[in-house]
Each structure stands twice: as C-alpha cells, then as structure tokens.
Design an enzyme around this catalytic site. Structure first.
Site, PDB file in Angstrom:
ATOM      1  CE  LYS A 102      -3.841  -2.553   1.981  1.00  0.00           C
ATOM      2  NZ  LYS A 102      -4.645  -2.488   3.308  1.00  0.00           N
ATOM      3  CE  LYS A 187      -4.172   1.855   3.879  1.00  0.00           C
ATOM      4  NZ  LYS A 187      -4.117   0.911   4.917  1.00  0.00           N
ATOM      5  CB  SER A 250      -3.351   2.579  12.183  1.00  0.00           C
ATOM      6  OG  SER A 250      -2.926   3.744  11.546  1.00  0.00           O
ATOM      7  NE  ARG A 251       3.032  -0.923  10.420  1.00  0.00           N
ATOM      8  CZ  ARG A 251       3.564  -2.093  10.092  1.00  0.00           C
ATOM      9  NH1 ARG A 251       4.378  -2.001   9.127  1.00  0.00           N
ATOM     10  NH2 ARG A 251       3.224  -3.043  10.517  1.00  0.00           N
ATOM     11  CG  ASN A 252       0.965   4.954   7.862  1.00  0.00           C
ATOM     12  OD1 ASN A 252       1.789   5.367   7.447  1.00  0.00           O
ATOM     13  ND2 ASN A 252       0.183   3.755   7.408  1.00  0.00           N
ATOM     14  CD  GLU A 277       4.701   1.471   2.356  1.00  0.00           C
ATOM     15  OE1 GLU A 277       5.392   2.297   2.197  1.00  0.00           O
ATOM     16  OE2 GLU A 277       4.853   0.305   1.841  1.00  0.00           O
TER      17      GLU A 277
HETATM   18  N1  LIG Z   1       1.243  -4.773   8.449  1.00  0.00           N
HETATM   19  C1  LIG Z   1      -0.156  -4.621   7.851  1.00  0.00           C
HETATM   20  O1  LIG Z   1      -0.929  -4.953   8.744  1.00  0.00           O
HETATM   21  C2  LIG Z   1      -0.412  -4.520   6.501  1.00  0.00           C
HETATM   22  C3  LIG Z   1      -1.692  -4.775   5.782  1.00  0.00           C
HETATM   23  C4  LIG Z   1      -1.881  -4.379   4.602  1.00  0.00           C
HETATM   24  C5  LIG Z   1      -0.901  -3.915   3.776  1.00  0.00           C
HETATM   25  N2  LIG Z   1       0.437  -3.759   4.414  1.00  0.00           N
HETATM   26  C6  LIG Z   1       1.460  -3.158   3.307  1.00  0.00           C
HETATM   27  O2  LIG Z   1       2.474  -4.140   3.182  1.00  0.00           O
HETATM   28  C7  LIG Z   1       3.350  -3.703   2.861  1.00  0.00           C
HETATM   29  C8  LIG Z   1       4.629  -4.125   3.714  1.00  0.00           C
HETATM   30  O3  LIG Z   1       4.276  -3.640   5.076  1.00  0.00           O
HETATM   31  P1  LIG Z   1       4.742  -4.600   6.350  1.00  0.00           P
HETATM   32  O4  LIG Z   1       3.695  -4.103   7.464  1.00  0.00           O
HETATM   33  O5  LIG Z   1       4.815  -5.983   6.024  1.00  0.00           O
HETATM   34  O6  LIG Z   1       6.214  -3.941   6.891  1.00  0.00           O
HETATM   35  P2  LIG Z   1       6.883  -4.057   8.210  1.00  0.00           P
HETATM   36  O7  LIG Z   1       7.045  -2.569   8.805  1.00  0.00           O
HETATM   37  O8  LIG Z   1       6.203  -5.010   9.010  1.00  0.00           O
HETATM   38  O9  LIG Z   1       8.198  -4.730   7.891  1.00  0.00           O
HETATM   39  C9  LIG Z   1       9.306  -3.857   7.289  1.00  0.00           C
HETATM   40  C10 LIG Z   1       9.903  -4.954   6.211  1.00  0.00           C
HETATM   41  O10 LIG Z   1      10.954  -4.147   5.377  1.00  0.00           O
HETATM   42  C11 LIG Z   1      12.039  -4.941   5.321  1.00  0.00           C
HETATM   43  N3  LIG Z   1      13.174  -3.884   4.972  1.00  0.00           N
HETATM   44  C12 LIG Z   1      13.523  -2.988   5.706  1.00  0.00           C
HETATM   45  N4  LIG Z   1      14.572  -2.229   5.168  1.00  0.00           N
HETATM   46  C13 LIG Z   1      14.633  -2.819   3.867  1.00  0.00           C
HETATM   47  C14 LIG Z   1      15.382  -2.445   2.542  1.00  0.00           C
HETATM   48  N5  LIG Z   1      16.239  -1.898   2.472  1.00  0.00           N
HETATM   49  N6  LIG Z   1      15.030  -3.694   1.619  1.00  0.00           N
HETATM   50  C15 LIG Z   1      14.208  -4.455   1.823  1.00  0.00           C
HETATM   51  N7  LIG Z   1      13.586  -4.632   2.681  1.00  0.00           N
HETATM   52  C16 LIG Z   1      13.584  -3.659   3.949  1.00  0.00           C
HETATM   53  C17 LIG Z   1      12.157  -5.191   6.714  1.00  0.00           C
HETATM   54  O11 LIG Z   1      13.165  -6.243   6.615  1.00  0.00           O
HETATM   55  C18 LIG Z   1      10.810  -5.876   7.039  1.00  0.00           C
HETATM   56  O12 LIG Z   1      10.973  -7.242   6.463  1.00  0.00           O
HETATM   57  C19 LIG Z   1       3.399  -2.246   3.003  1.00  0.00           C
HETATM   58  O13 LIG Z   1       3.225  -1.763   1.682  1.00  0.00           O
HETATM   59  C20 LIG Z   1       2.060  -2.284   3.681  1.00  0.00           C
HETATM   60  O14 LIG Z   1       1.410  -0.888   3.517  1.00  0.00           O
HETATM   61  C21 LIG Z   1       0.596  -3.914   5.596  1.00  0.00           C
END
Ligand SMILES: NC(=O)c1ccc[n+]([C@@H]2O[C@H](COP(=O)([O-])OP(=O)(O)OC[C@H]3O[C@@H](n4cnc5c(N)ncnc54)[C@H](O)[C@@H]3O)[C@@H](O)[C@H]2O)c1
Length: 324
Positions: A102, A187, A250-252, A277
């Site tokens: 996202k 969002k 929500s981390r945002n 994000e």
């Molecule tokens: N967490 C949720 O509930 C959720 C839900 C829906 C969508 N998303 C989307 O999923 C995507 C991933 O988010 P997340 O929540 O899994 O992230 P996260 O913050 O949980 O994890 C961050 C990840 O990024 C990696 N990272 C850090 N630096 C990096 C680099 N230089 N190169 C490659 N990887 C690196 C870390 O090792 C880790 O695996 C985002 O776009 C987020 O918006 C997340």
C-alpha cells in the site's frame, strides 16, 4: 512471497495453512535461519508457527520466484524497487503477480503495479492488488477479516481469493485495480494526519470530520486520475480508510501522533521498528497533484508538516479552517 515484514508473514500464514506451497524471500540471513530452525519469524508476528513442509524461507529472490505460479509483493514500497531490480527482466514472465503493497515507488511517484508492469514488460491482466481493512496483527490472532482482490482480470482476482478464503478470511474480487491501489496509498496519509491531530490533543469530534473530508478528498483525486464509476463506501476503500484512521495497530496513525506530540520525523521513524508508508505516500501524492491540481487540504497539510517542517500546531490551525 517477497518480503519479511508483518504483512508478508500474515499472508504466508493464510496461504500455507490453506495448503499452498510458499517459497518465501526474506532479506535477512539470520531471519531465514531462525525460521528454518524454530518455524517462527523472529521479528514480525513471532507467535505464528509455520509448517516447514509447505513454507520455504530463502534469501535468494531469483530462486524463490523461479518456479512460482503466483508472486506476491509484500515489501514496503520504499524498498520494492530495490528488491525487484535484483530480478532478471524475464523473471516474472507468465506468472500471476499480486501486489499487497500500500504505497508508491518513491522518487518515481508510480503505483507499484505500474512499475512492475513496466520493469518486467507485463500485461495489466496478469496483475492484481490485495486491499481491504486488514491488519497483519489481527490475522495472526485469526480475527474475522475481509480482503478485496482488485484486478482488471476479475477471474484472476477470484482465483487468488480462493487461495485466501478460510475460517476467518473472506475475500472477494473487484475490477478497479487503479482506484483500489490509489485509495490504499491515500488512506495512509489520512491516518497519519489523524495521528498528528490526536498528538496535538484534537478529539474524536474533529477526527470524524477529518475522515469525512478525507473521503471527499480521495473521491476528487481518484476522479481526476481514473474517472471510472466506483462505490467508495465499499470496504476496500472506506473500510480500509476507517481501520487505518482508528485502529490501535495503525502505524501511520502512531507515527503521526508522535509527530503531533513533538517528535521530529527522524526520531519518530527511529523509535518505530516498522515502516509508516504514509510518510512516503504524502510526497508522491502531493507531487502527482502538482499537475492535477485537485483540492487536497489534508494531503497538503501532511506534506507541509513532514517535508517543509511547518509546525503541526500551525498547519492544523490552517487545515481546521478548510474542513466542513
Ligand atoms: N502490516 C499490515 O497490517 C499491512 C496490511 C496491509 C498491507 N500492508 C502493506 O504491506 C507492505 C509491507 O508492510 P509490512 O507491514 O509488512 O512492513 P513491516 O514494517 O512489518 O516490515 C518492514 C520490512 O521491510 C524490510 N526492510 C527494511 N529495510 C529494507 C530494505 N532496504 N530492503 C528490503 N526490505 C527492507 C524489513 O526487513 C521488514 O521485513 C506495506 O506496503 C504495507 O502498507 C501491511
């Protein structure tokens, strides 16, 4: 599965527990080793135990992708280009690609699906996005959740839905890939701004107005970019906005709240071990809007605070006057 964070971990849980074989790319050698020996991701959703007869963690992205039928992108948008650029240009040929990201590609202000299509010379019909109000933490707890898979090829979206559906996940297919993907990006900006307001001491009354105005802001922006008919009250749009704006997970919102309370952007980022994000999305959407010139007071306020160092208290005073 590409990505080692919370969302990649949650999706790997759903898919593998439904019987799929999941080759899983994680960046860190130690994380892969930990998963192989203990069955748990040490950093994210570490309570989830994986069945290693179906889940194959690896640091070799080319090997992970090689024999996959589906490729799921779940790296934060800020790093997805770096990850995908490790792959050969033909590496995704003939595969079905689902973006669970996202966010947009920083610096290029491009949707992740647009970047992937161009980089790997893919056709639009082989891609989809996962959206909907769904936090990884609640998937780990097996709380009832809903996902929407958007793709111009609704049959492809429906096939991915079938891989996801289980006791606690409902999934449905939709055709509006661009609208769903842009809304998922926007969002996060709104949640971040809700956090800033919360950090400054604004209450629920103000947040309700902020979120209603946000729906109008998203509608105007989507209409300018892709004026197809869509029902923004559907859960892929409004539901996702609400959960991100209000949820404790929500981390945002958390990130915004820290900024509202006086943390600098750098110190808020350092203190959170997760990626917000919305920080990157603000810049991409604001820059895209320089040409579109849509009225976007909330995105502009967030941009001024995060990128032009305007004090949150000042910017929210200005925003307050623009909301109805
Ligand atoms: N967490 C949720 O509930 C959720 C839900 C829906 C969508 N998303 C989307 O999923 C995507 C991933 O988010 P997340 O929540 O899994 O992230 P996260 O913050 O949980 O994890 C961050 C990840 O990024 C990696 N990272 C850090 N630096 C990096 C680099 N230089 N190169 C490659 N990887 C690196 C870390 O090792 C880790 O695996 C985002 O776009 C987020 O918006 C997340």
């Amino acid at each position: 599965m590409l990505g080692g964070g919370s969302w990649a971990t949650a999706l790997t849980k759903i898919l593998s527990e439904n019987g799929a074989r999941v080759s899983w790319w994680l960046r860190g050698k130690d994380d892969v080793q930990h998963l192989r020996t203990t069955r748990h991701n040490p950093r994210y959703l570490s309570s989830v135990a994986f069945d290693l007869t179906r889940v194959f963690p690896s640091t070799d992205i080319a090997e992970v992708v090689k024999d996959a039928e589906w490729v799921v992108l779940a790296v934060p948008a800020a790093f997805v280009k770096e990850a995908l650029d490790k792959l050969d240009r033909d590496a995704l040929k003939g595969k079905r690609i689902i973006s669970a990201i996202k966010g947009m590609i920083p610096g290029r202000n491009e949707l992740v699906t647009d970047y992937a299509m161009e980089r790997f010379r893919l056709k639009e019909g082989c891609m989809g996005v996962v959206a909907g109000p769904c936090h990884a933490e609640e998937v780990a707890l097996e709380k009832q959740s809903y996902l929407t898979i958007g793709s111009p090829d609704v049959a492809l979206a429906e096939q991915f839905c079938q891989l996801l559906r289980n006791r606690y996940v409902r999934a449905h297919a939709a055709a509006d890939l661009d609208g769903i993907e842009y809304c998922a990006v926007m969002k996060n900006i709104i949640a971040l701004t809700c956090g800033i307001a919360h950090g400054l001491g604004y209450g629920d009354n103000f947040q309700a107005v902020l979120v209603s105005n946000a729906v109008q802001e998203i509608r105007r922006f989507l209409h300018a970019l892709s004026p197809e008919p869509r029902d923004l009250s559907a859960s892929a749009y409004l539901g996702d906005l609400l959960v991100t704006a209000y949820s404790q997970f929500s981390r945002n919102r958390t990130f915004g709240s820290m900024v509202g309370r006086g943390y600098s952007v750098k110190s808020a980022q350092l203190e959170m071990n997760m990626i917000a994000e919305g920080y990157y999305a603000v810049k991409s959407i604001y820059e895209l809007n320089r040409e579109l010139k849509v009225t976007m007071p909330i995105t502009s306020a967030a941009y001024h605070v995060l990128y032009e160092k305007i004090a949150p208290v000042v910017e929210l005073e200005i925003l307050k006057e623009k909301l109805r």
